[in-house]
Motif scaffolding. Structure first.
Motif, PDB file in Angstrom:
ATOM      1  N   VAL A   1       0.844  -1.203   0.000  1.00  0.00           N
ATOM      2  CA  VAL A   1       0.000   0.000   0.000  1.00  0.00           C
ATOM      3  C   VAL A   1       0.876   1.249   0.000  1.00  0.00           C
ATOM      4  O   VAL A   1       0.654   2.180  -0.785  1.00  0.00           O
ATOM      5  N   LEU A   2       1.880   1.256   0.854  1.00  0.00           N
ATOM      6  CA  LEU A   2       2.784   2.411   0.944  1.00  0.00           C
ATOM      7  C   LEU A   2       3.614   2.586  -0.328  1.00  0.00           C
ATOM      8  O   LEU A   2       3.832   3.715  -0.776  1.00  0.00           O
ATOM      9  N   GLU A   3       4.051   1.486  -0.925  1.00  0.00           N
ATOM     10  CA  GLU A   3       4.868   1.571  -2.141  1.00  0.00           C
ATOM     11  C   GLU A   3       4.073   2.145  -3.313  1.00  0.00           C
ATOM     12  O   GLU A   3       4.601   2.958  -4.085  1.00  0.00           O
ATOM     13  N   VAL A   4       2.823   1.737  -3.444  1.00  0.00           N
ATOM     14  CA  VAL A   4       2.004   2.270  -4.542  1.00  0.00           C
ATOM     15  C   VAL A   4       1.729   3.752  -4.322  1.00  0.00           C
ATOM     16  O   VAL A   4       1.790   4.546  -5.259  1.00  0.00           O
ATOM     17  N   ALA A   5       1.455   4.144  -3.094  1.00  0.00           N
ATOM     18  CA  ALA A   5       1.226   5.561  -2.803  1.00  0.00           C
ATOM     19  C   ALA A   5       2.475   6.380  -3.111  1.00  0.00           C
ATOM     20  O   ALA A   5       2.395   7.473  -3.690  1.00  0.00           O
ATOM     21  N   SER A   6       3.635   5.850  -2.770  1.00  0.00           N
ATOM     22  CA  SER A   6       4.895   6.531  -3.058  1.00  0.00           C
ATOM     23  C   SER A   6       5.132   6.624  -4.565  1.00  0.00           C
ATOM     24  O   SER A   6       5.544   7.672  -5.072  1.00  0.00           O
ATOM     25  N   LEU A   7       4.841   5.557  -5.278  1.00  0.00           N
ATOM     26  CA  LEU A   7       4.998   5.553  -6.732  1.00  0.00           C
ATOM     27  C   LEU A   7       4.089   6.595  -7.384  1.00  0.00           C
ATOM     28  O   LEU A   7       4.500   7.309  -8.292  1.00  0.00           O
ATOM     29  N   ARG A   8       2.862   6.692  -6.883  1.00  0.00           N
ATOM     30  CA  ARG A   8       1.921   7.693  -7.414  1.00  0.00           C
ATOM     31  C   ARG A   8       2.450   9.104  -7.170  1.00  0.00           C
ATOM     32  O   ARG A   8       2.422   9.961  -8.049  1.00  0.00           O
ATOM     33  N   ARG A   9       2.974   9.352  -5.985  1.00  0.00           N
ATOM     34  CA  ARG A   9       3.538  10.681  -5.675  1.00  0.00           C
ATOM     35  C   ARG A   9       4.751  10.979  -6.561  1.00  0.00           C
ATOM     36  O   ARG A   9       4.918  12.096  -7.046  1.00  0.00           O
TER      37      ARG A   9
END
Length: 120
Positions: free
Chosen positions: A66-74
């Protein structure tokens, strides 16, 4: 909606998207390599959960995903390509990444609720 139906809706929405074309700029290609890795990992587990072959709680390191996808989106928001073709791809990647983020969030929500007694 129940967690399972929300996950199912997110899965179907994600599955209905085509993966964007390969980018021309190096910065976007580097970003894309991380997306490909996460995409394959999450989609593989999500399809097994969706088909009932795996419980959501069995997906390893789900909170990290979850955190990795949010970071990738940012990180995508920081990319400003010079070529028109890649500028259009950024928009496609935003749509795709948003759907992937929703999918992994719903998967995590489902995992949190698995094993809870039914609500009365």
């Amino acid at each position: 909606m129940t967690e399972r139906s929300e996950f199912g809706a997110a899965f179907e929405a994600f599955r209905g998207l085509s993966y964007p074309d390969y980018p021309r700029t190096e910065e976007l290609r580097d970003w894309n390599s991380f997306l490909l890795e996460l995409d394959g990992h999450i989609a593989g587990y999500a399809s097994r959960v969706h088909d009932g072959r795996l419980g959501a709680r069995e997906v390893p390191e789900l909170d990290s995903l979850v955190l990795e996808v949010a970071s990738l989106r940012r990180d995508l928001e920081e990319i400003h390509p010079e070529h028109d073709e890649d500028a259009g791809l950024v928009t496609e990647y935003r749509v795709y990444t948003t759907a992937l983020e929703r999918l992994v969030q719903e998967l995590a929500s489902l995992a949190r609720h698995e094993g809870e007694p039914p609500k009365r």
